[in-house]
Design a protein around this motif. Sequence first.
Motif, short mmCIF file in Angstrom:
data_model
loop_
_atom_site.label_atom_id
_atom_site.label_comp_id
_atom_site.label_asym_id
_atom_site.label_seq_id
_atom_site.Cartn_x
_atom_site.Cartn_y
_atom_site.Cartn_z
N ARG A 25 0.80 -1.23 0.00
CA ARG A 25 0.00 0.00 0.00
C ARG A 25 0.82 1.27 0.00
N SER A 26 2.09 1.17 0.37
CA SER A 26 2.93 2.37 0.41
C SER A 26 4.26 2.08 -0.24
N PRO A 27 4.86 3.04 -0.88
CA PRO A 27 6.19 2.81 -1.43
C PRO A 27 7.17 2.48 -0.33
N SER A 28 7.91 1.39 -0.48
CA SER A 28 8.85 1.01 0.56
C SER A 28 9.98 2.02 0.70
N SER A 29 10.18 2.85 -0.33
CA SER A 29 11.25 3.82 -0.25
C SER A 29 11.04 4.82 0.87
N GLY A 30 9.77 5.04 1.27
CA GLY A 30 9.48 5.99 2.33
C GLY A 30 9.34 5.36 3.70
N LEU A 31 9.60 4.08 3.80
CA LEU A 31 9.36 3.35 5.03
C LEU A 31 10.65 2.95 5.73
N VAL A 47 15.48 -8.30 14.95
CA VAL A 47 16.52 -9.04 14.25
C VAL A 47 17.37 -8.11 13.40
N ALA A 48 16.72 -7.34 12.54
CA ALA A 48 17.44 -6.44 11.64
C ALA A 48 16.50 -5.35 11.19
N ALA A 49 17.05 -4.18 10.89
CA ALA A 49 16.24 -3.06 10.45
C ALA A 49 16.97 -2.31 9.35
N ILE A 50 16.18 -1.61 8.54
CA ILE A 50 16.76 -0.79 7.48
C ILE A 50 15.99 0.51 7.41
N SER A 51 16.71 1.61 7.36
CA SER A 51 16.06 2.91 7.31
C SER A 51 15.60 3.23 5.90
N ASN A 52 14.81 4.29 5.77
CA ASN A 52 14.36 4.69 4.44
C ASN A 52 15.54 5.20 3.60
N TYR A 53 16.67 5.45 4.23
CA TYR A 53 17.87 5.85 3.49
C TYR A 53 18.76 4.65 3.17
N GLY A 54 18.41 3.47 3.71
CA GLY A 54 19.20 2.27 3.43
C GLY A 54 20.21 1.91 4.48
N THR A 55 20.25 2.63 5.59
CA THR A 55 21.15 2.28 6.68
C THR A 55 20.63 1.03 7.38
N THR A 56 21.52 0.10 7.66
CA THR A 56 21.10 -1.17 8.26
C THR A 56 21.53 -1.28 9.71
N TYR A 57 20.75 -2.05 10.46
CA TYR A 57 20.99 -2.27 11.88
C TYR A 57 20.74 -3.76 12.16
N TYR A 58 21.58 -4.35 13.00
CA TYR A 58 21.46 -5.78 13.28
C TYR A 58 21.56 -6.05 14.77
N ALA A 59 20.81 -7.05 15.20
CA ALA A 59 20.99 -7.56 16.54
C ALA A 59 22.32 -8.29 16.60
N ASP A 60 22.94 -8.26 17.76
CA ASP A 60 24.25 -8.90 17.91
C ASP A 60 24.20 -10.38 17.53
N PHE A 61 23.09 -11.04 17.82
CA PHE A 61 23.04 -12.48 17.61
C PHE A 61 22.93 -12.88 16.14
N CYS A 94 7.59 -9.07 9.59
CA CYS A 94 8.01 -7.85 8.93
C CYS A 94 7.25 -6.68 9.56
N ALA A 95 7.91 -5.56 9.75
CA ALA A 95 7.27 -4.39 10.33
C ALA A 95 7.72 -3.13 9.60
N ALA A 96 6.89 -2.10 9.64
CA ALA A 96 7.21 -0.87 8.93
C ALA A 96 6.62 0.32 9.66
N THR A 97 7.26 1.47 9.47
CA THR A 97 6.73 2.71 9.99
C THR A 97 7.23 3.86 9.12
N GLN A 98 6.42 4.91 9.06
CA GLN A 98 6.85 6.11 8.36
C GLN A 98 7.48 7.11 9.32
N TRP A 99 7.43 6.79 10.62
CA TRP A 99 8.05 7.67 11.60
C TRP A 99 9.57 7.64 11.45
#
Length: 125
Positions: A25-31, A47-61, A94-99
Amino acid sequence: ALLEESGGGSVQAGGSLRVSCTASRSPSSGLNMAWFRLTPGKEREGVAAISNYGTTYYADFVQGRFAISKDNADNILHLQMNSVKPGDTAMYYCAATQWDLLASQRLDGQWYREWGQGIQVTVSS
């Protein structure tokens, strides 16, 4: 964003599996998007996250084993799982937010507004 996961299943320890999430329903580029997992008897884990700019974040495990990526052209989020372990067995969401989120919030599920139904990943030893 209506989110739908795909690609789960069973894999042997040490193997690889990819799970995907389509945002319809929404462009993933803005999420800002992320993967969480839930195992019976345990709290939900980021587990892992990615910003709308493409920056990634990971849990240590999962650092060094999993890779999150986002295909903005097709509105699809991926989680490539390599060198999987029996402890990775879980329902993956999977989870998403525009915040706009702080780095410390990226792997905290309370900050995400949209959730998929989840998909099972089972790792056998």
